[in-house]
Write an enzyme that holds these catalytic residues in place. Structure first.
Site, mmCIF file in Angstrom:
data_model
loop_
_atom_site.group_PDB
_atom_site.id
_atom_site.type_symbol
_atom_site.label_atom_id
_atom_site.label_comp_id
_atom_site.label_asym_id
_atom_site.label_seq_id
_atom_site.Cartn_x
_atom_site.Cartn_y
_atom_site.Cartn_z
ATOM 1 N N GLY A 13 0.917 -2.664 4.132
ATOM 2 C CA GLY A 13 0.841 -1.211 3.970
ATOM 3 C C GLY A 13 1.293 -0.484 5.200
ATOM 4 O O GLY A 13 2.440 -0.058 5.322
ATOM 5 N N LYS A 57 -7.730 1.047 -4.864
ATOM 6 C CA LYS A 57 -8.930 0.587 -4.172
ATOM 7 C C LYS A 57 -10.147 1.406 -4.561
ATOM 8 O O LYS A 57 -10.051 2.619 -4.773
ATOM 9 C CB LYS A 57 -8.745 0.690 -2.655
ATOM 10 C CG LYS A 57 -7.678 -0.232 -2.088
ATOM 11 C CD LYS A 57 -7.596 -0.094 -0.574
ATOM 12 C CE LYS A 57 -6.491 -0.958 0.022
ATOM 13 N NZ LYS A 57 -6.791 -2.391 -0.066
ATOM 14 N N GLY A 88 -2.560 -6.375 8.997
ATOM 15 C CA GLY A 88 -1.786 -6.474 10.224
ATOM 16 C C GLY A 88 -0.380 -7.000 10.077
ATOM 17 O O GLY A 88 0.344 -7.146 11.066
ATOM 18 N N ASP A 106 0.849 -1.191 0.000
ATOM 19 C CA ASP A 106 0.000 0.000 0.000
ATOM 20 C C ASP A 106 0.880 1.234 0.000
ATOM 21 O O ASP A 106 1.833 1.332 0.797
ATOM 22 C CB ASP A 106 -0.884 0.035 1.248
ATOM 23 C CG ASP A 106 -1.986 -1.004 1.245
ATOM 24 O OD1 ASP A 106 -2.214 -1.617 0.187
ATOM 25 O OD2 ASP A 106 -2.625 -1.197 2.295
ATOM 26 N N GLY A 120 -4.599 -2.055 9.114
ATOM 27 C CA GLY A 120 -4.150 -0.867 9.826
ATOM 28 C C GLY A 120 -3.927 -1.039 11.307
ATOM 29 O O GLY A 120 -3.800 -0.052 12.034
#
Length: 329
Positions: A268, A110, A247, A53, A182
């Site tokens: 990401g 996305k 994660g 990401d 995230g």
């Protein structure tokens, strides 16, 4: 654990004439675009790799230099989406174009779940794959995009076999287990691939017993057409490439998910919310490539400083669980 045979490109489909197929001419030769083989074949080309990401040209360059097989462009990293709240939408077209013109690896972006027109915009700008993603705020909780109408391939998230096969039936060329984006906490990604593995193991056992009636019953339970359950049972894995996401923060995280049968990983926030993004990006690529060599994974782990990792979040205390978005559709 899923089958070790990761080379098969299944062409199973219930859509005989997809609208997304385009026939163009190169000199005097007809060239087909948007076929099932091309879409799923593109996903297969990413196997054993890391898709990162990114939100800027600088991050995209770090990803390419580190050995990423592709980048996924967002307006904000999933960690920042959580912190910002509000409505999360597709990335700025200007940023997508800047990144596309700067790097040489494939570029993905996305769109919101169910937002067909965001997807049309991304297809028009020329991305190589679209992620209909729960990281962004869903536009339609009950309907995902009918992906057979697009020439560009799609990837979708799933946390169990039913969700994965429903997305494939809609035209997804790649699946990624959702995890919890995230958070810097790999626990949910591991949980989802284990659930998927167990469910695949179940249908494979039923198939090997020759109990087709039970497979039909399972297809009804999963709310998906029988042919997709049958193909999964025959292959002993999903009929499309399956990456892990959500994660992943360390090389060992990536190696763990590869060892559970994933074909690659999305990363990401775990890279770009750390204090050592370049070293961490390279280390995760190495661990993903050599996941079955403990010494190589150890060397990759030595490349990062745990004190510079992003601060993880406890899944039990989260107010927003992105993995639940669109899961019932």
């Amino acid at each position: 654990m899923m089958s070790k045979n990761r080379s098969t490109i299944s062409l199973i489909s219930t859509e005989p004439n997809p609208k997304g197929i385009r026939i163009e001419r190169m000199d005097t030769l007809p060239v087909s675009k948007g076929t099932t083989l091309l879409k799923r074949g593109f996903a297969h080309m990413q196997k054993h790799g890391v898709i990162m990401d990114v939100t800027s040209v600088e991050q995209a360059q770090i990803a390419e230099d580190a050995g990423a097989v592709a980048v996924m462009v967002l307006d904000k990293l999933p960690y920042d989406v959580r912190k910002a709240g509000g409505v999360a939408r597709t990335a700025s077209i200007k940023v997508i174009e800047e990144i596309r013109d700067h790097i040489t690896i494939p570029i993905m972006a996305k769109c919101r779940i169910g937002h067909t027109e965001e997807a049309r915009v991304l297809e028009a700008v020329g991305v190589d794959m679209i992620d209909e993603s729960e990281v962004l705020t869903p536009a339609d909780e009950e309907r995902h995009i009918w992906k057979w109408d697009f020439t560009v391939p799609f990837v979708n998230g799933a946390k169990n076999l039913g969700e994965a096969l429903r997305r494939v039936e809609e035209g997804a060329a790649m699946i990624r287990t959702k995890g919890e984006p995230g958070t810097g906490n790999v626990a949910e990604a591991i949980k989802h691939i284990r659930i998927l593995n167990n469910e695949v193991r179940r249908v494979k056992a039923v198939y090997q017993d020759g109990d087709m009636q039970e497979l039909i019953k399972i297809a009804r339970e999963l709310k998906v057409s029988y042919v997709y359950v049958l193909e999964t049972a025959r292959l002993g894995r999903l009929p499309v490439v399956n990456f892990a996401a959500g994660g992943i923060t360390t090389p060992a995280d990536a190696a763990m998910l590869m060892s559970l049968g994933c074909d690659g990983v999305f990363v990401g926030s775990g890279i770009f919310k750390s204090q050592d993004p370049m070293e961490r990006a390279r280390a995760i690529v190495i661990a993903t490539t050599y996941w079955d060599d403990p010494k190589m994974v150890m060397e990759a782990q030595k490349m990062i400083d745990e004190g510079k990792s992003m601060l993880g979040m406890d899944i039990k205390t989260l107010e927003l669980r992105m993995q639940e978005r669109g899961s019932e559709a």
